[in-house]
Design a protein around this motif. Structure first.
Motif, PDB file in Angstrom:
ATOM      1  N   LEU A 100      55.589  -0.657 -17.517  1.00  6.16           N
ATOM      2  CA  LEU A 100      54.099  -0.458 -17.240  1.00  6.16           C
ATOM      3  C   LEU A 100      53.391  -1.424 -16.297  1.00  6.16           C
ATOM      4  O   LEU A 100      52.494  -0.952 -15.614  1.00  6.16           O
ATOM      5  CB  LEU A 100      53.494  -0.430 -18.601  1.00  6.16           C
ATOM      6  CG  LEU A 100      53.818   0.678 -19.498  1.00  6.16           C
ATOM      7  CD1 LEU A 100      53.078   0.714 -20.857  1.00  6.16           C
ATOM      8  CD2 LEU A 100      53.737   2.207 -19.081  1.00  6.16           C
ATOM      9  N   THR A 102      54.955  -2.985 -13.671  1.00  2.00           N
ATOM     10  CA  THR A 102      55.148  -2.469 -12.269  1.00  2.00           C
ATOM     11  C   THR A 102      54.412  -1.385 -11.978  1.00  2.00           C
ATOM     12  O   THR A 102      53.576  -1.195 -10.725  1.00  2.00           O
ATOM     13  CB  THR A 102      56.617  -2.203 -12.170  1.00  2.00           C
ATOM     14  OG1 THR A 102      57.496  -3.216 -12.873  1.00  2.00           O
ATOM     15  CG2 THR A 102      56.946  -1.762 -10.782  1.00  2.00           C
ATOM     16  N   LEU A 103      53.918  -0.449 -13.020  1.00  2.00           N
ATOM     17  CA  LEU A 103      53.214   0.794 -12.741  1.00  2.00           C
ATOM     18  C   LEU A 103      51.640   0.544 -12.884  1.00  2.00           C
ATOM     19  O   LEU A 103      51.019   1.497 -12.427  1.00  2.00           O
ATOM     20  CB  LEU A 103      53.430   1.753 -13.584  1.00  2.00           C
ATOM     21  CG  LEU A 103      54.930   2.411 -13.457  1.00  2.00           C
ATOM     22  CD1 LEU A 103      55.212   3.585 -14.193  1.00  2.00           C
ATOM     23  CD2 LEU A 103      55.086   3.208 -11.945  1.00  2.00           C
ATOM     24  N   GLY A 104      51.270  -0.671 -12.981  1.00  2.00           N
ATOM     25  CA  GLY A 104      49.851  -1.119 -13.176  1.00  2.00           C
ATOM     26  C   GLY A 104      49.318   0.053 -14.294  1.00  2.00           C
ATOM     27  O   GLY A 104      48.171   0.353 -14.099  1.00  2.00           O
ATOM     28  N   MET A 105      49.924  -0.015 -15.368  1.00  2.00           N
ATOM     29  CA  MET A 105      49.410   0.745 -16.619  1.00  2.00           C
ATOM     30  C   MET A 105      49.158   0.157 -17.954  1.00  2.00           C
ATOM     31  O   MET A 105      49.310   0.815 -18.958  1.00  2.00           O
ATOM     32  CB  MET A 105      50.538   1.864 -16.831  1.00  2.00           C
ATOM     33  CG  MET A 105      50.702   2.804 -15.810  1.00  2.00           C
ATOM     34  SD  MET A 105      49.798   4.304 -15.610  1.00  2.00           S
ATOM     35  CE  MET A 105      50.644   5.167 -16.919  1.00  2.00           C
TER      36      MET A 105
END
Ligand code: SF4
Ligand code: SF4
Ligand code: SF4
Ligand code: FES
Lengths: 148, 365
Positions: A100, A102-105
């Motif tokens: 998350l 890495t995905l900016g979540m």
């Protein structure tokens, strides 16, 4: 102006989904209840047999459906009823948060805590902490998304 | 030990003859290797037992499926009773190594022959290769990069290090000879009586391998940098906007190991009223539901073993450039656990082991 915006942001009541281990945190939550220790009513509890049984799919689903925070409660390291479920849960959640990130979540919406059956107060404090911190974060943007 | 293999005619034919010798000598009963289909528009890993039907091209720059997954298919019920030589590329070998750890493949009586990989073209390009040129010749000349799959241009290591025997191209003069590098006793036994002479240019080989690794490494870094803006829910939803939730990416993935994928099962099926409730809670709800849930969860299940073969991307009917995000997800997740899929067959998968003294900040207030 900014103050007002700030206010509405912190004004909402976060919805927290809690996956609590039957042998510890769930009992801890129970104890908090029977001992009449006050804690915010924002948490919806799902009982699991072990924190190691919490697959990332449950956490992801809760977050994508709009839960403002997810709380995984397990036995203290070394105390898992199934010996090492919590150690594995720890790895799973590290992985999930890594992905998350890495995905900016917003990985900060995921909380892991070790709370034993006798730690009613710790359970109440943890829920309060999660509510306070989540208010600072604001509502989960996922709630608004109809296209996930 | 590194031997030279003299070129007769051309490189693919030379290797084909080498495989033929293995078959005819009886050292193996069959070979599983890339063989072009009669139309020439495609090539597939093909199990060949008759030397006369052996017409392989192990350098065909195409990855239609992962040979690693094919070995799993061939052996997961029961291992091979007869000796079989499997020829495969680095990413296919890495996938196989991961499948072995999952006990979904069996190497009994199998000898693994790795080939240096020069990179591959997307199926769509390979099958209609422009001009009169033969795609294999193009890559053997060191050309064609502009058409190659991003997975290949960013490859973590195109040399199949853990094979029993490596058929090497890097650092050779493909007009004269290529090389055979025996890495295990099994590999050595294959060629013992072939009367091959030493390769002799180990230095050239080392340098060429280093060069290609550096080149791919740099490309990979630049690639991740270039796509580092695909973050946040808005961007991610936009990225997956054209996803039709067909699950082809999962089916093509050699590492998606579940006998039945959670997302193909009925666990998410609920009665209509629940969907109505979902719609009401958000005001609207796109169907099929759960596309993003599928992708993020899939990453959680397999990313530590992701060998970055790019087969998922190649399988996507909507041409979603999946590697744009998978490369960074794999890089970061594997770094967190200091794990590299396929590096070492003895290395345990991170999700089946743990240490008591790790990640101690997790779970404490
Ligand atoms: S990913 Fe690497 S090993 Fe796999 S086909 Fe591409 S270049 Fe070859
Ligand atoms: S996720 Fe994609 S790149 Fe990774 S192993 Fe699976 S198919 Fe290959
Ligand atoms: S193959 Fe493409 S369209 Fe199909 S599920 Fe995967 S990303 Fe979506
Ligand atoms: S039984 Fe509580 S975490 Fe395993």
């Amino acid at each position: 102006m900014s103050e007002e915006k700030e206010k509405t942001k912190e004004d909402f009541e976060p919805k927290i989904v809690g996956f609590l281990c039957n042998w510890c945190s769930y009992a801890g939550a129970d104890l908090a209840g029977t001992s009449r220790i006050q804690y915010p009513p924002n948490i919806r509890v799902i009982r699991v047999m072990c924190s190691g049984a919490v697959d990332s799919v449950y956490v992801n689903r809760a977050l994508l459906e709009g839960a403002d925070a997810v709380f995984i409660g397990g036995c203290h390291p070394g105390d898992c009823h199934y010996l090492n479920g919590n150690y594995k849960a720890r790895r799973k959640m590290v992985l999930l948060k890594n992905i998350l990130t890495t995905l900016g979540m917003e990985p900060e919406r995921i909380w892991v805590r070790w709370i034993s059956a006798s730690e009613g107060q710790k359970f109440a404090d943890t829920v309060k902490e999660i509510v306070d911190e989540t208010k600072k974060l604001g509502p989960n943007p996922m709630k608004e998304k109809w296209n996930i | 030990m590194i031997y030279g293999l003299k070129i007769e005619n051309d490189v693919p034919k030379t290797v084909n003859n080498f495989l033929k010798q293995l078959l005819e000598s009886g050292k193996v009963e069959a070979v599983l290797a890339m063989q072009e289909t009669p139309s020439g528009r495609s090539a597939f890993p093909t199990m060949i037992s008759d030397p006369d039907k052996l017409d392989t091209n192990v350098f065909a720059p195409l990855l239609p499926v992962s040979t690693g997954a094919m070995v799993s298919r061939l052996t997961k019920v029961k291992g091979s009773k007869k000796p079989l030589a499997v020829v495969l590329r680095a990413c296919e070998l890495r996938a196989l190594t991961e499948l072995l750890k999952l006990k979904q493949a069996d190497l009994e009586n199998i000898v693994l022959i790795g080939v240096d990989c020069l990179g591959t073209f997307p199926m769509k390009i390979y099958s209609n290769y422009p001009g009169d040129e033969d795609p294999t010749e193009v890559v053997l000349k060191g050309e064609g990069e502009e058409d190659m799959r991003t997975a290949c241009l960013n490859c973590k290591d195109p040399v199949p290090e853990t094979a029993d025997l490596i058929i090497g191209i890097f650092g050779t003069d493909t007009g004269k000879s290529i090389l055979l590098d025996t890495r295990t006793e099994k590999g050595q036994e294959l060629i013992n009586d072939m009367g091959l002479s030493e390769f002799g240019n180990e230095k050239d080989r080392e340098k060429a391998v280093l060069d290609i690794r550096n080149k791919r490494d740099e490309a990979r870094k630049a690639f991740m940098e270039e796509h580092s803006d695909i973050i946040g829910v808005e961007k991610l939803l936009e990225f997956f906007d054209t996803c039709v939730n067909c699950h082809n990416c999962m089916k093509a993935c050699p590492i998606c190991y579940c006998r039945e994928c959670l997302f193909e099962s009925d666990v998410f099926d609920v009665e209509a009223s629940k969907y109505m409730a979902k719609a009401k809670s958000k005001g609207a709800y796109k169907t099929p539901t759960d596309s993003l849930l599928f992708h993020i969860t899939r990453f959680n299940h397999m990313i530590l073993s992701c060998v970055e073969c790019g087969l998922c991307e190649q399988a996507c009917p909507s041409d979603i450039p999946l590697m744009d995000i998978i490369t960074a997800i794999a890089e970061n997740a594997q770094a967190e656990f200091e794990y590299l899929p396929g590096r070492d067959p003895e290395e345990e998968m991170p999700m089946v082991v743990y240490r008591e003294d790790e990640f101690q900040d997790v779970g404490e207030g």
